[in-house]
Design a protein around this motif. Sequence first.
Motif, PDB file in Angstrom:
ATOM      1  N   GLU A  32      29.149  -7.563  25.268  1.00 20.97           N
ATOM      2  CA  GLU A  32      29.434  -6.166  25.577  1.00 20.97           C
ATOM      3  C   GLU A  32      28.733  -5.779  26.872  1.00 20.97           C
ATOM      4  N   ASN A  33      28.994  -4.569  27.342  1.00 18.40           N
ATOM      5  CA  ASN A  33      28.406  -4.079  28.586  1.00 18.40           C
ATOM      6  C   ASN A  33      26.894  -3.923  28.460  1.00 18.40           C
ATOM      7  N   VAL A  34      26.205  -4.366  29.496  1.00 17.54           N
ATOM      8  CA  VAL A  34      24.767  -4.132  29.631  1.00 17.54           C
ATOM      9  C   VAL A  34      24.522  -3.662  31.055  1.00 17.54           C
ATOM     10  N   SER A  35      23.397  -3.025  31.260  1.00 18.84           N
ATOM     11  CA  SER A  35      23.104  -2.485  32.590  1.00 18.84           C
ATOM     12  C   SER A  35      22.674  -3.583  33.562  1.00 18.84           C
ATOM     13  N   THR A  36      22.803  -3.277  34.835  1.00 18.32           N
ATOM     14  CA  THR A  36      22.323  -4.213  35.843  1.00 18.32           C
ATOM     15  C   THR A  36      20.802  -4.328  35.767  1.00 18.32           C
ATOM     16  N   ASN A  37      20.149  -3.286  35.308  1.00 13.60           N
ATOM     17  CA  ASN A  37      18.701  -3.334  35.110  1.00 13.60           C
ATOM     18  C   ASN A  37      18.341  -4.409  34.083  1.00 13.60           C
ATOM     19  N   THR A  38      19.115  -4.496  33.014  1.00  9.61           N
ATOM     20  CA  THR A  38      18.899  -5.511  31.983  1.00  9.61           C
ATOM     21  C   THR A  38      19.104  -6.905  32.562  1.00  9.61           C
ATOM     22  N   LEU A  39      20.166  -7.075  33.332  1.00 12.00           N
ATOM     23  CA  LEU A  39      20.438  -8.368  33.946  1.00 12.00           C
ATOM     24  C   LEU A  39      19.333  -8.752  34.925  1.00 12.00           C
ATOM     25  N   ASN A  40      18.871  -7.791  35.684  1.00  8.69           N
ATOM     26  CA  ASN A  40      17.783  -8.020  36.628  1.00  8.69           C
ATOM     27  C   ASN A  40      16.522  -8.459  35.888  1.00  8.69           C
ATOM     28  N   TYR A  41      16.203  -7.785  34.798  1.00 11.65           N
ATOM     29  CA  TYR A  41      15.015  -8.109  34.012  1.00 11.65           C
ATOM     30  C   TYR A  41      15.117  -9.529  33.446  1.00 11.65           C
ATOM     31  N   LEU A  42      16.287  -9.900  32.957  1.00 14.67           N
ATOM     32  CA  LEU A  42      16.480 -11.257  32.437  1.00 14.67           C
ATOM     33  C   LEU A  42      16.290 -12.295  33.545  1.00 14.67           C
ATOM     34  N   CYS A  43      16.809 -12.010  34.731  1.00 12.68           N
ATOM     35  CA  CYS A  43      16.633 -12.928  35.858  1.00 12.68           C
ATOM     36  C   CYS A  43      15.148 -13.078  36.212  1.00 12.68           C
ATOM     37  N   GLU A  44      14.410 -11.977  36.142  1.00  9.49           N
ATOM     38  CA  GLU A  44      12.968 -12.035  36.406  1.00  9.49           C
ATOM     39  C   GLU A  44      12.258 -12.873  35.353  1.00  9.49           C
ATOM     40  N   ILE A  45      12.549 -12.611  34.094  1.00  9.10           N
ATOM     41  CA  ILE A  45      11.900 -13.327  32.993  1.00  9.10           C
ATOM     42  C   ILE A  45      12.198 -14.817  33.072  1.00  9.10           C
ATOM     43  N   GLY A  54      18.719  -4.117  20.514  1.00 14.17           N
ATOM     44  CA  GLY A  54      20.037  -3.569  20.831  1.00 14.17           C
ATOM     45  C   GLY A  54      20.650  -4.266  22.034  1.00 14.17           C
ATOM     46  N   GLN A  55      19.834  -4.504  23.055  1.00  9.32           N
ATOM     47  CA  GLN A  55      20.334  -5.202  24.248  1.00  9.32           C
ATOM     48  C   GLN A  55      20.741  -6.627  23.890  1.00  9.32           C
ATOM     49  N   LEU A  56      19.937  -7.291  23.082  1.00 10.78           N
ATOM     50  CA  LEU A  56      20.286  -8.653  22.664  1.00 10.78           C
ATOM     51  C   LEU A  56      21.588  -8.670  21.874  1.00 10.78           C
ATOM     52  N   ASP A  60      13.374 -16.475  35.645  1.00  8.88           N
ATOM     53  CA  ASP A  60      13.262 -17.005  37.002  1.00  8.88           C
ATOM     54  C   ASP A  60      14.537 -17.756  37.378  1.00  8.88           C
ATOM     55  N   CYS A  61      15.654 -17.007  37.338  1.00 11.40           N
ATOM     56  CA  CYS A  61      16.952 -17.620  37.577  1.00 11.40           C
ATOM     57  C   CYS A  61      17.856 -16.676  38.366  1.00 11.40           C
ATOM     58  N   GLN A  62      19.044 -17.130  38.667  1.00 17.61           N
ATOM     59  CA  GLN A  62      20.056 -16.339  39.356  1.00 17.61           C
ATOM     60  C   GLN A  62      21.012 -15.724  38.339  1.00 17.61           C
ATOM     61  N   LEU A  63      21.749 -14.720  38.759  1.00 12.07           N
ATOM     62  CA  LEU A  63      22.689 -14.037  37.879  1.00 12.07           C
ATOM     63  C   LEU A  63      23.691 -14.999  37.256  1.00 12.07           C
ATOM     64  N   GLU A  64      24.176 -15.954  38.033  1.00  9.03           N
ATOM     65  CA  GLU A  64      25.166 -16.890  37.496  1.00  9.03           C
ATOM     66  C   GLU A  64      24.582 -17.803  36.416  1.00  9.03           C
ATOM     67  N   ASP A  65      23.255 -17.819  36.275  1.00 10.53           N
ATOM     68  CA  ASP A  65      22.619 -18.592  35.212  1.00 10.53           C
ATOM     69  C   ASP A  65      22.622 -17.854  33.871  1.00 10.53           C
ATOM     70  N   ILE A  66      22.994 -16.569  33.901  1.00  9.34           N
ATOM     71  CA  ILE A  66      23.002 -15.800  32.650  1.00  9.34           C
ATOM     72  C   ILE A  66      24.344 -15.137  32.342  1.00  9.34           C
ATOM     73  N   ALA A  67      25.213 -15.050  33.333  1.00  7.95           N
ATOM     74  CA  ALA A  67      26.499 -14.381  33.109  1.00  7.95           C
ATOM     75  C   ALA A  67      27.580 -15.045  33.949  1.00  7.95           C
TER      76      ALA A  67
END
Length: 82
Positions: free
Chosen positions: A39-52, A30-32, A54-61
Amino acid sequence: MIHYGPLWDTMKKKGITQYKLIKEYGFSTGQLSRLRANENVSTNTLNYLCEILDCQLEDIACYSKEDITKNNKKLKEKEAED
Protein backbone atom coordinates in the motif's frame (compact mmCIF):
# COMPACT_ATOMS: atom_id res chain seq x y z
CA MET A 1 2.21 -0.31 -9.18
CA ILE A 2 4.93 0.18 -6.61
CA HIS A 3 5.69 -2.89 -4.56
CA TYR A 4 8.10 -3.59 -1.75
CA GLY A 5 9.32 -7.10 -2.51
CA PRO A 6 12.96 -5.96 -2.66
CA LEU A 7 12.66 -4.55 0.88
CA TRP A 8 12.35 -7.96 2.49
CA ASP A 9 15.39 -9.30 0.61
CA THR A 10 17.44 -6.24 1.54
CA MET A 11 16.42 -6.50 5.18
CA LYS A 12 17.48 -10.15 5.23
CA LYS A 13 20.86 -9.33 3.63
CA LYS A 14 21.44 -6.53 6.15
CA GLY A 15 20.33 -8.61 9.15
CA ILE A 16 17.46 -6.27 10.03
CA THR A 17 14.21 -7.90 11.15
CA GLN A 18 10.78 -6.33 11.38
CA TYR A 19 11.08 -6.66 15.15
CA LYS A 20 14.35 -4.73 15.09
CA LEU A 21 12.77 -1.98 12.96
CA ILE A 22 10.05 -1.59 15.57
CA LYS A 23 12.12 -1.90 18.75
CA GLU A 24 15.41 -0.27 17.80
CA TYR A 25 14.35 2.25 15.17
CA GLY A 26 10.85 3.19 16.35
CA PHE A 27 9.27 2.05 13.12
CA SER A 28 5.49 1.81 13.35
CA THR A 29 3.66 -1.47 12.97
CA GLY A 30 1.13 0.36 10.78
CA GLN A 31 3.85 1.33 8.30
CA LEU A 32 5.10 -2.26 8.20
CA SER A 33 1.56 -3.47 7.54
CA ARG A 34 1.22 -1.05 4.63
CA LEU A 35 4.56 -2.17 3.22
CA ARG A 36 3.60 -5.85 3.50
CA ALA A 37 0.35 -5.11 1.64
CA ASN A 38 2.12 -2.97 -0.99
CA GLU A 39 0.00 0.00 0.00
CA ASN A 40 0.98 3.67 -0.15
CA VAL A 41 3.66 4.90 2.22
CA SER A 42 5.23 8.32 2.49
CA THR A 43 8.53 9.28 0.94
CA ASN A 44 9.65 10.04 4.49
CA THR A 45 9.13 6.36 5.35
CA LEU A 46 11.08 5.27 2.29
CA ASN A 47 13.86 7.70 3.13
CA TYR A 48 14.04 6.39 6.70
CA LEU A 49 14.26 2.79 5.46
CA CYS A 50 17.08 3.75 3.08
CA GLU A 51 18.92 5.36 6.01
CA ILE A 52 18.43 2.36 8.28
CA LEU A 53 19.40 -0.18 5.64
CA ASP A 54 22.11 2.02 4.07
CA CYS A 55 20.71 1.33 0.62
CA GLN A 56 19.15 2.94 -2.45
CA LEU A 57 15.43 3.26 -3.16
CA GLU A 58 15.55 0.49 -5.76
CA ASP A 59 16.77 -1.84 -2.99
CA ILE A 60 13.44 -1.50 -1.19
CA ALA A 61 10.84 -0.72 -3.85
CA CYS A 62 10.18 -1.29 -7.52
CA TYR A 63 7.62 -0.26 -10.10
CA SER A 64 5.73 -2.71 -12.28
CA LYS A 65 3.36 -1.54 -15.00
CA GLU A 66 2.06 -5.10 -15.32
CA ASP A 67 0.74 -4.98 -11.75
CA ILE A 68 -1.24 -1.83 -12.59
CA THR A 69 -2.82 -3.53 -15.58
CA LYS A 70 -3.86 -6.51 -13.43
CA ASN A 71 -5.17 -4.18 -10.72
CA ASN A 72 -7.23 -2.15 -13.19
CA LYS A 73 -8.69 -5.32 -14.71
CA LYS A 74 -9.75 -6.57 -11.25
CA LEU A 75 -11.38 -3.19 -10.48
CA LYS A 76 -13.32 -3.22 -13.76
CA GLU A 77 -14.49 -6.79 -13.12
CA LYS A 78 -15.65 -5.83 -9.63
CA GLU A 79 -17.49 -2.75 -10.95
CA ALA A 80 -19.22 -4.94 -13.56
CA GLU A 81 -20.43 -7.28 -10.80
CA ASP A 82 -21.98 -4.37 -8.88
